[in-house]
Design a protein around this motif. Sequence first.
Motif, PDB file in Angstrom:
ATOM      1  N   LEU A 134     -10.765   6.493  -3.510  1.00  0.00           N
ATOM      2  CA  LEU A 134      -9.725   5.511  -3.181  1.00  0.00           C
ATOM      3  C   LEU A 134      -9.969   4.169  -3.858  1.00  0.00           C
ATOM      4  O   LEU A 134      -9.016   3.473  -4.244  1.00  0.00           O
ATOM      5  N   ALA A 135     -11.217   3.784  -4.017  1.00  0.00           N
ATOM      6  CA  ALA A 135     -11.543   2.446  -4.520  1.00  0.00           C
ATOM      7  C   ALA A 135     -10.879   2.118  -5.847  1.00  0.00           C
ATOM      8  O   ALA A 135     -10.299   1.024  -6.005  1.00  0.00           O
ATOM      9  N   PRO A 136     -10.903   2.992  -6.868  1.00  0.00           N
ATOM     10  CA  PRO A 136     -10.254   2.644  -8.133  1.00  0.00           C
ATOM     11  C   PRO A 136      -8.749   2.442  -8.008  1.00  0.00           C
ATOM     12  O   PRO A 136      -8.168   1.638  -8.738  1.00  0.00           O
ATOM     13  N   VAL A 137      -8.104   3.164  -7.097  1.00  0.00           N
ATOM     14  CA  VAL A 137      -6.671   3.004  -6.881  1.00  0.00           C
ATOM     15  C   VAL A 137      -6.366   1.590  -6.385  1.00  0.00           C
ATOM     16  O   VAL A 137      -5.447   0.920  -6.866  1.00  0.00           O
ATOM     17  N   LEU A 138      -7.156   1.114  -5.434  1.00  0.00           N
ATOM     18  CA  LEU A 138      -6.950  -0.235  -4.910  1.00  0.00           C
ATOM     19  C   LEU A 138      -7.339  -1.286  -5.939  1.00  0.00           C
ATOM     20  O   LEU A 138      -6.664  -2.317  -6.072  1.00  0.00           O
ATOM     21  N   ARG A 139      -8.406  -1.023  -6.663  1.00  0.00           N
ATOM     22  CA  ARG A 139      -8.848  -1.981  -7.689  1.00  0.00           C
ATOM     23  C   ARG A 139      -7.768  -2.171  -8.754  1.00  0.00           C
ATOM     24  O   ARG A 139      -7.458  -3.301  -9.155  1.00  0.00           O
ATOM     25  N   GLU A 140      -7.164  -1.074  -9.182  1.00  0.00           N
ATOM     26  CA  GLU A 140      -6.105  -1.164 -10.193  1.00  0.00           C
ATOM     27  C   GLU A 140      -4.909  -1.947  -9.663  1.00  0.00           C
ATOM     28  O   GLU A 140      -4.326  -2.779 -10.369  1.00  0.00           O
ATOM     29  N   ALA A 141      -4.531  -1.698  -8.413  1.00  0.00           N
ATOM     30  CA  ALA A 141      -3.375  -2.402  -7.834  1.00  0.00           C
ATOM     31  C   ALA A 141      -3.635  -3.899  -7.753  1.00  0.00           C
ATOM     32  O   ALA A 141      -2.746  -4.716  -8.013  1.00  0.00           O
ATOM     33  N   ILE A 142      -4.863  -4.262  -7.389  1.00  0.00           N
ATOM     34  CA  ILE A 142      -5.212  -5.680  -7.317  1.00  0.00           C
ATOM     35  C   ILE A 142      -5.168  -6.309  -8.699  1.00  0.00           C
ATOM     36  O   ILE A 142      -4.653  -7.429  -8.891  1.00  0.00           O
ATOM     37  N   ASN A 143      -5.689  -5.608  -9.703  1.00  0.00           N
ATOM     38  CA  ASN A 143      -5.671  -6.137 -11.075  1.00  0.00           C
ATOM     39  C   ASN A 143      -4.253  -6.326 -11.584  1.00  0.00           C
ATOM     40  O   ASN A 143      -3.943  -7.332 -12.240  1.00  0.00           O
ATOM     41  N   THR A 145       0.804  -1.221   0.000  1.00  0.00           N
ATOM     42  CA  THR A 145       0.000   0.000   0.000  1.00  0.00           C
ATOM     43  C   THR A 145       0.844   1.281   0.000  1.00  0.00           C
ATOM     44  O   THR A 145       0.319   2.345  -0.337  1.00  0.00           O
ATOM     45  N   TYR A 146       2.129   1.189   0.335  1.00  0.00           N
ATOM     46  CA  TYR A 146       2.927   2.419   0.398  1.00  0.00           C
ATOM     47  C   TYR A 146       3.046   3.114  -0.953  1.00  0.00           C
ATOM     48  O   TYR A 146       2.809   4.334  -1.046  1.00  0.00           O
ATOM     49  N   PRO A 147       3.405   2.405  -2.028  1.00  0.00           N
ATOM     50  CA  PRO A 147       3.485   3.078  -3.329  1.00  0.00           C
ATOM     51  C   PRO A 147       2.138   3.597  -3.828  1.00  0.00           C
ATOM     52  O   PRO A 147       2.104   4.461  -4.716  1.00  0.00           O
ATOM     53  N   LEU A 148       1.046   3.092  -3.256  1.00  0.00           N
ATOM     54  CA  LEU A 148      -0.274   3.538  -3.687  1.00  0.00           C
ATOM     55  C   LEU A 148      -0.634   4.911  -3.141  1.00  0.00           C
ATOM     56  O   LEU A 148      -1.595   5.532  -3.596  1.00  0.00           O
ATOM     57  N   LEU A 149       0.130   5.389  -2.174  1.00  0.00           N
ATOM     58  CA  LEU A 149      -0.188   6.679  -1.577  1.00  0.00           C
ATOM     59  C   LEU A 149      -0.121   7.802  -2.605  1.00  0.00           C
ATOM     60  O   LEU A 149      -0.999   8.665  -2.672  1.00  0.00           O
ATOM     61  N   LYS A 150       0.931   7.813  -3.440  1.00  0.00           N
ATOM     62  CA  LYS A 150       1.059   8.838  -4.477  1.00  0.00           C
ATOM     63  C   LYS A 150      -0.131   8.789  -5.433  1.00  0.00           C
ATOM     64  O   LYS A 150      -0.700   9.836  -5.805  1.00  0.00           O
ATOM     65  N   LYS A 151      -0.554   7.598  -5.823  1.00  0.00           N
ATOM     66  CA  LYS A 151      -1.697   7.471  -6.735  1.00  0.00           C
ATOM     67  C   LYS A 151      -2.985   7.931  -6.067  1.00  0.00           C
ATOM     68  O   LYS A 151      -3.847   8.540  -6.704  1.00  0.00           O
ATOM     69  N   ALA A 152      -3.117   7.644  -4.784  1.00  0.00           N
ATOM     70  CA  ALA A 152      -4.305   8.091  -4.062  1.00  0.00           C
ATOM     71  C   ALA A 152      -4.343   9.618  -3.981  1.00  0.00           C
ATOM     72  O   ALA A 152      -5.402  10.234  -4.159  1.00  0.00           O
TER      73      ALA A 152
END
Length: 435
Positions: free
Chosen positions: A418-427, A369-376
Amino acid sequence: MTHETLDAGPELPAEAIDAIERAAIAAHRHEELFSERAANIKQSAVRDVFDISMRPGLVSLAGGNPYLQSLPLEKLGDTAARIIAEEGMTALQYGGGQGTEELRTQICEIMAAEGIIDARPGNVVITAGSQSAQDVATKVFCNPGDVVLVENPTYVGALNTFEAYQVQVEAVDMDDDGLIPELLEAKIAELQAKGKSIKFLYTIPNFNNPSGITLAPARRQRIVDICRNANILVLEDNPYGLLRFDGNPLAPMRAANPDDVIYMGSFSKIFAPGLRIGWALVPEHLQRRFYLASEAVTLCPPTLNQMIISAYLRDYDWQGQIDTYRALYEERCKAMLAALEEYMPPGLDWTRPDGGFFVWVTVPEGVDTYPLLKKAIDAGVVFIPGAAFTHSDQPSNKLRLAFSAVPPEAITEGIRRLAPVLREAINVMDKGVSA
């Protein structure tokens, strides 16, 4: 992490930023003056994100801030002015190192509302927030290399304190009922077999920061007993205990264990964090060492701030204000849980707290989740990555969301962003696994 680095293009890895900072100061002659302890003092990831959260347009689900707008601010301003005008010679002067007797007596009344009915003002030490109490406890009890036990996850400020004092942090996992006694017992036995000196267990039993999990009443005494049998103190950090949504606080671990638990409380969550006033209720046989160590750091807690809090507790309906906080936070927690249900992709899980400020979200294994912070942030929302709340250097598939300071409609919008950011990371992870 600063505004400049976030705006300057692709984000550098944390190791690269650290290397650049070291190189920038390494040539200076003062570099050789740093203590070994200084190398362990790190910038808080939470503080980094707080700075970012000030950006206009962002929905911040990061900061665990109380909702101060619900306080009678104008009346409190009049109270502060009156104290300075009428009692300024006391309020603006040095005070006693242990804190004012009036406030220590009032603190005993607050703790009685939670179930600690035998507290004496003489065993209360006023501190600069409970953060200072953690620092004093570590200084008093720990030598470099000693072991401190913590919950996994735990408060980032405590981790920073323990690292600064060069102690070995050992984490014990939790489940939905909090710290698992069997794992605690096993961890203690393992460390003792290695000859380790374990000084205390640091625990946040009510609405743990960051997870929101509460230690089940049935486990509380057992955990104290396990620690007592191993001659390990318990540091009970309880800033959120009165903020249980149903208005019925659980009895603290200290209530039945006056000799084995150092209890830490704070006005930061039940009144105002800017006053920086907390306290420690210390077992009588430990009180003098603890008090002297605290006095050596702060000399005396700020008298004006103590007098403002005493006036608030004496002249205002502080219990009614806590009822207001409870209702606000419960509404916002429900809004966050409903938004998570509505917007989050499959495969995620999250805690469902009974009070406090936080929800802890778990994404599928393999997503850091750390690299996702910038995308969020680019998507207009801020959270705290889970790695901030563990002593491990491993990536974390967790994140903390705070609901306390954000209106329900903004919470919903933040989760939607936030949801699309997590969805993309999971995909992306799923594609990598299948490849």
